[in-house]
Design a protein around this motif. Structure first.
Motif, PDB file in Angstrom:
ATOM      1  N   SER A 183       0.847  -1.189   0.000  1.00 34.04           N
ATOM      2  CA  SER A 183       0.000   0.000   0.000  1.00 34.04           C
ATOM      3  C   SER A 183       0.883   1.239   0.000  1.00 34.04           C
ATOM      4  O   SER A 183       2.030   1.205   0.468  1.00 34.04           O
ATOM      5  N   LYS A 184       0.351   2.315  -0.546  1.00 31.74           N
ATOM      6  CA  LYS A 184       1.033   3.598  -0.416  1.00 31.74           C
ATOM      7  C   LYS A 184      -0.014   4.691  -0.513  1.00 31.74           C
ATOM      8  O   LYS A 184      -1.085   4.500  -1.109  1.00 31.74           O
ATOM      9  N   GLY A 185       0.270   5.800   0.118  1.00 28.44           N
ATOM     10  CA  GLY A 185      -0.688   6.901   0.064  1.00 28.44           C
ATOM     11  C   GLY A 185      -0.065   8.147   0.657  1.00 28.44           C
ATOM     12  O   GLY A 185       0.960   8.085   1.341  1.00 28.44           O
ATOM     13  N   VAL A 186      -0.697   9.275   0.357  1.00 29.47           N
ATOM     14  CA  VAL A 186      -0.228  10.538   0.925  1.00 29.47           C
ATOM     15  C   VAL A 186      -1.426  11.346   1.415  1.00 29.47           C
ATOM     16  O   VAL A 186      -2.463  11.392   0.754  1.00 29.47           O
ATOM     17  N   GLY A 187      -1.280  11.929   2.598  1.00 36.08           N
ATOM     18  CA  GLY A 187      -2.284  12.838   3.145  1.00 36.08           C
ATOM     19  C   GLY A 187      -1.741  14.257   3.062  1.00 36.08           C
ATOM     20  O   GLY A 187      -0.579  14.493   3.402  1.00 36.08           O
ATOM     21  N   VAL A 188      -2.575  15.184   2.594  1.00 32.92           N
ATOM     22  CA  VAL A 188      -2.150  16.579   2.440  1.00 32.92           C
ATOM     23  C   VAL A 188      -3.003  17.452   3.357  1.00 32.92           C
ATOM     24  O   VAL A 188      -4.235  17.472   3.244  1.00 32.92           O
ATOM     25  N   ARG A 189      -2.342  18.153   4.281  1.00 35.54           N
ATOM     26  CA  ARG A 189      -3.035  19.030   5.224  1.00 35.54           C
ATOM     27  C   ARG A 189      -2.610  20.464   4.908  1.00 35.54           C
ATOM     28  O   ARG A 189      -1.409  20.751   4.858  1.00 35.54           O
ATOM     29  N   VAL A 190      -3.585  21.324   4.704  1.00 32.88           N
ATOM     30  CA  VAL A 190      -3.267  22.730   4.387  1.00 32.88           C
ATOM     31  C   VAL A 190      -4.078  23.666   5.284  1.00 32.88           C
ATOM     32  O   VAL A 190      -5.139  23.295   5.791  1.00 32.88           O
ATOM     33  N   PHE A 191      -3.552  24.877   5.467  1.00 30.42           N
ATOM     34  CA  PHE A 191      -4.254  25.921   6.218  1.00 30.42           C
ATOM     35  C   PHE A 191      -4.297  27.186   5.370  1.00 30.42           C
ATOM     36  O   PHE A 191      -3.271  27.644   4.886  1.00 30.42           O
TER      37      PHE A 191
END
Length: 448
Positions: A49-57
């Motif tokens: 598995s692979k994945g990326v989470g992107v958190r922005v403000f």
């Protein structure tokens, strides 16, 4: 592919798209496991598995999106979605990434990756599980079958980059063995289990010893009966003590404390237990299952005492909760790529004492040695605990007959006060929470 560079590029794109702050949290992993039954392979799974989470403000507004599509178009889409979600969210002054002063210098987590685990041949798992099953059956003729025998390994990589200057990555390995036999006598069936879970192959208990110990634990419960209701000293074995330790840590969650929904909230700085009780969350424990250089937000992990010589010394925080509570993050942000960070423990353990478990039991005139608790444990708000329990009755310092169909009840605060001895046998069995044998002065055992 250079995943650390990729994480930095994602952050750069988010900033270009109007994010005031941005963070990319990337995970890559593979795992394989086998289950056997009656000498046959029941299932064999391998998954990557692979994945990326992107958190922005954006203007104090939070947006979060994740994807497992690593094509340039897929990554652009996930960044754009995170920014759009932020623009539509409600603002909060508490929103934001950990500041540069929180990011600070990282400690040394030591070795986390074992090439032996990463390159384990596929047939090792099959042979190990079959050997554990064989050894369990050979241990005692009353072992009639196994509910489950399994073996597996994981390899995981984590990469993180943020606009505040957090950057880094690490790889880790894990390998485990588990056996749950069923023993039968005079129409009564009993199960027991034993397991081991390690980062390094050479630290793992042998399949034979896992099978044999699991069989012993099942067989010793044969003939179990209830006992009459009474208040007696109670001894928790290390597996049960580890779940008690997790109950205490749950009540030390900074968010629960801030919301006044924790029994520990009013007690910081107060003595809650004897000097022999030190409970630690240590993200840098050598070879620990949850050891890492940084947490889910890039904040350096560290050793945080919750109870220090019996005194409640502090709570666990991530950046958001710390900001709310006017505290500092303790490096306890826990997450996967598909979720926002929340507060979690790392390697959580009760420091061992000097007495052996045998000595702890020998000093009990009559009481209960608990080997399994059934139920949810303690309520972190009230601290009340009432669980079904299985174990062995102690008479004149000796383990006598097996006990089941009883309930063990107490309250976390009183139980901490009543911890009158801690064993020397600290173990991390099923995961990253560990404990030695623990003895309580008295608890209510409700039975017949």
């Amino acid at each position: 592919m250079n995943y650390e560079q990729l994480a930095k590029k994602i952050v750069q794109r988010a900033v270009k798209r109007g994010a005031k702050q941005a963070e990319a949290y990337l995970e890559v992993g593979r795992q394989s496991s086998v289950r056997v039954r009656e000498g046959q392979i029941e299932d064999l799974t391998e998954a990557a598995s692979k994945g990326v989470g992107v958190r922005v403000f954006v203007k104090d507004r939070l947006g979060f999106a994740y994807t497992s599509d690593f094509t340039p178009a897929g990554l652009e889409r996930v960044v754009d979605l995170a920014v759009q979600l932020a623009e539509a969210a409600a603002p909060s002054k508490l929103n934001g990434l950990p500041s540069s002063k929180d990011l600070g210098k990282r400690g040394d987590p030591g070795l986390l990756f074992d090439p032996k685990v990463a390159n384990l041949p596929g047939d090792w798992k099959i042979n190990a599980a079959l050997e554990a099953e064989r050894a369990g059956r050979a241990q005692d003729a009353r072992v009639v079958t196994f509910d489950s025998v399994s073996a597996g390994d994981f390899v995981s990589e984590v990469y993180l980059a943020s606009s505040e200057g957090a950057t880094g990555g690490y790889s880790g390995t894990y390998v485990y063995l588990f056996a749950m036999p069923v023993a039968s006598q005079d129409g009564q069936l009993q199960t027991g289990y034993w397991l081991d879970y390690k980062r390094f192959f050479d630290d793992l208990e042998s399949p034979e010893s896992i099978g044999r110990e699991a069989a012993k634990r099942a067989v010793r419960m044969l003939g179990a009966k209830s006992v009459k209701t009474q208040q007696v000293p109670v001894v928790f074995d290390p597996l049960v003590a580890a779940s008690f330790v997790q109950n205490v840590a749950q009540a030390a969650d900074g968010n629960a404390v801030y919301q006044q929904s924790s029994v520990l909230a009013p007690h910081v700085g107060k003595r809650l237990a004897g000097k022999h009780v030190t409970l630690v969350d240590d993200g840098l424990l050598p070879r620990g299952l949850a050891t890492a250089p940084f947490d889910g937000e890039g904040v350096p992990t560290r050793r945080t005492p919750i109870l220090d010589g019996g005194v409640l010394s502090g709570f666990l925080y991530d950046a958001f909760t710390a900001r709310k509570a006017k505290a500092r993050t303790t490096g306890n942000a826990s997450r996967g790529y598909s979720a926002l960070p929340g507060i979690g423990t790392t390697n959580l353990y009760l420091e061992p004492g000097t007495q052996t478990p045998e000595e702890l039991i020998r000093q009990v005139p009559r009481g209960l040695y608990v080997t399994a608790l059934l139920g949810h444990g303690a309520d972190p708000v009230s601290g009340d605990m009432s669980c079904g329990a299985n174990g062995l009755w102690i008479e004149n310092g000796e383990l006598t007959h097996p006990v089941q169909e009883v309930t063990v009840a107490g309250n976390l605060l009183q139980m901490l006060k009543d911890v009158d001895a801690v064993g020397s046998d600290l173990q991390f069995r099923g995961g990253a929470a560990g404990a030695p044998t623990v003895r309580f002065r008295q608890l209510t055992v409700s039975g017949a």
